[in-house]
Motif scaffolding. Structure first.
Motif, short mmCIF file in Angstrom:
data_model
loop_
_atom_site.label_atom_id
_atom_site.label_comp_id
_atom_site.label_asym_id
_atom_site.label_seq_id
_atom_site.Cartn_x
_atom_site.Cartn_y
_atom_site.Cartn_z
N ARG A 89 4.02 -38.70 3.03
CA ARG A 89 4.64 -39.82 3.96
C ARG A 89 6.04 -39.80 4.01
N ALA A 90 6.49 -39.21 3.14
CA ALA A 90 8.15 -39.15 3.36
C ALA A 90 8.51 -38.35 4.40
N LEU A 91 7.73 -37.11 4.46
CA LEU A 91 8.14 -35.99 5.52
C LEU A 91 7.49 -36.26 6.67
N ILE A 92 6.79 -37.19 6.99
CA ILE A 92 6.15 -37.09 8.43
C ILE A 92 6.89 -37.77 9.67
N THR A 93 7.94 -38.42 9.07
CA THR A 93 8.81 -38.60 10.20
C THR A 93 10.16 -37.68 10.65
N ALA A 94 9.97 -36.74 9.96
CA ALA A 94 10.90 -35.57 10.06
C ALA A 94 12.46 -36.35 9.80
N PRO A 95 12.64 -36.81 8.61
CA PRO A 95 14.03 -37.45 8.27
C PRO A 95 15.11 -36.45 8.26
N ARG A 96 16.20 -37.11 8.60
CA ARG A 96 17.81 -36.37 8.66
C ARG A 96 18.00 -36.01 7.09
N ALA A 97 17.66 -37.02 6.33
CA ALA A 97 18.15 -36.62 4.80
C ALA A 97 16.78 -37.09 4.07
N LEU A 98 16.83 -36.57 2.78
CA LEU A 98 15.61 -36.72 1.94
C LEU A 98 16.21 -37.20 0.56
N LEU A 99 15.66 -38.33 -0.19
CA LEU A 99 16.03 -38.82 -1.12
C LEU A 99 14.63 -39.02 -1.93
N LEU A 100 14.88 -38.18 -3.23
CA LEU A 100 13.71 -37.97 -3.81
C LEU A 100 13.97 -38.41 -5.39
N ASP A 101 13.16 -39.54 -5.91
CA ASP A 101 13.38 -39.92 -7.24
C ASP A 101 12.40 -39.37 -8.04
#
Ligand SMILES: Nc1ncnc2c1ncn2[C@@H]1O[C@H](COP(=O)(O)OP(=O)(O)OP(=O)(O)O)[C@@H](O)[C@H]1O
Ligand SMILES: [Mg+2]
Length: 214
Positions: A144-156
């Motif tokens: 779900r986090a990757l599907i929108t091709a984000p510009r930055a990724l914040l992973l907890d």
């Protein structure tokens, strides 16, 4: 380039973050370590736009985004507790971000289905998320986090609920995906081994400030 400049954050009398600065280049993974309660998740939420800073600014590609709401930043945040939508099945959890961006639902589901395939979850697409195992839920959250091709990724702590084998394969998958997509990535982890496997650089948050580890 994602950049934090002179961030200060106070909760009551406690200064959680003090004059904190950090730069993450496109495609770079920086690991954020530090003791429980030191402010790692708070820092992530601040980058995402969910928690305001008392002082300081957040920049992306030369633009001051400190006042921008989360949905306009184009970042993806994966929470410690996944925060999946309990009323949606697996497929629609993953498709959610695309539907939000006004992609027709059929197309969103098609892309979500492909993403689920990459994460080994094709067979679970129609299940309710609360019927999944912890590790499966974690993979849905990653998809779900990757599907929108984000510009930055914040992973907890994204891989904490996975067994060793799955953790290894997802780390590899993520590293490749992040490098290929050029996302600036901030990875919170308690696990130094994980930091070394994933990140090109690590910093420790202690007493409100970042110290370079390697
Ligand atoms: N909205 C808030 N109001 C008051 N205190 C808060 C708020 N949000 C966080 N805190 C406090 O700030 C501190 C840092 O919390 P945070 O969740 O950032 O820690 P963390 O480093 O992510 O810890 P962990 O490794 O356990 O996840 C904690 O003591 C927490 O109780
Ligand atoms: Mg935390």
């Amino acid at each position: 380039m994602l950049e934090l400049r002179h961030i200060h954050k106070q909760f009551g009398s406690r200064a959680l973050l003090r004059d904190l600065s950090l730069r993450i280049a496109a495609g770079e993974i920086v690991a954020l370590l530090g003791p429980s309660g030191c402010g790692k998740s708070t820092l992530l939420k601040m980058v995402a736009g969910l928690e305001p800073a008392d002082q300081g600014s957040v920049w992306f590609n030369g633009q001051d985004i400190t006042q921008q709401p989360p949905e306009r930043r184009g970042f993806a945040l994966m929470f410690q507790d996944f925060a999946l939508f309990p009323h949606l099945n697996v497929l629609d959890n993953v498709a959610f971000g695309l539907v939000e961006q006004r992609l027709p639902r059929a197309q969103a589901r098609q892309q979500a289905s492909a993403m689920l395939g990459r994460f080994g979850l094709a067979a679970q697409a129609q299940q309710q998320v609360w019927t999944l195992s912890g590790g499966e839920q974690q993979r849905v959250a990653l998809a779900r986090a990757l599907i929108t091709a984000p510009r930055a990724l914040l992973l907890d702590e994204p891989f904490s609920a996975l067994d060793a084998e799955l953790r290894q394969s997802l780390r590899d998958e993520f590293r490749q995906h992040i490098a290929a997509a050029g996302m600036a990535t901030l990875l919170v982890t308690h696990d130094e081994q994980e930091a070394r496997a994933m990140a090109s650089r690590a910093v420790r948050l202690q007493d409100g400030q970042l110290q370079p580890l390697w």
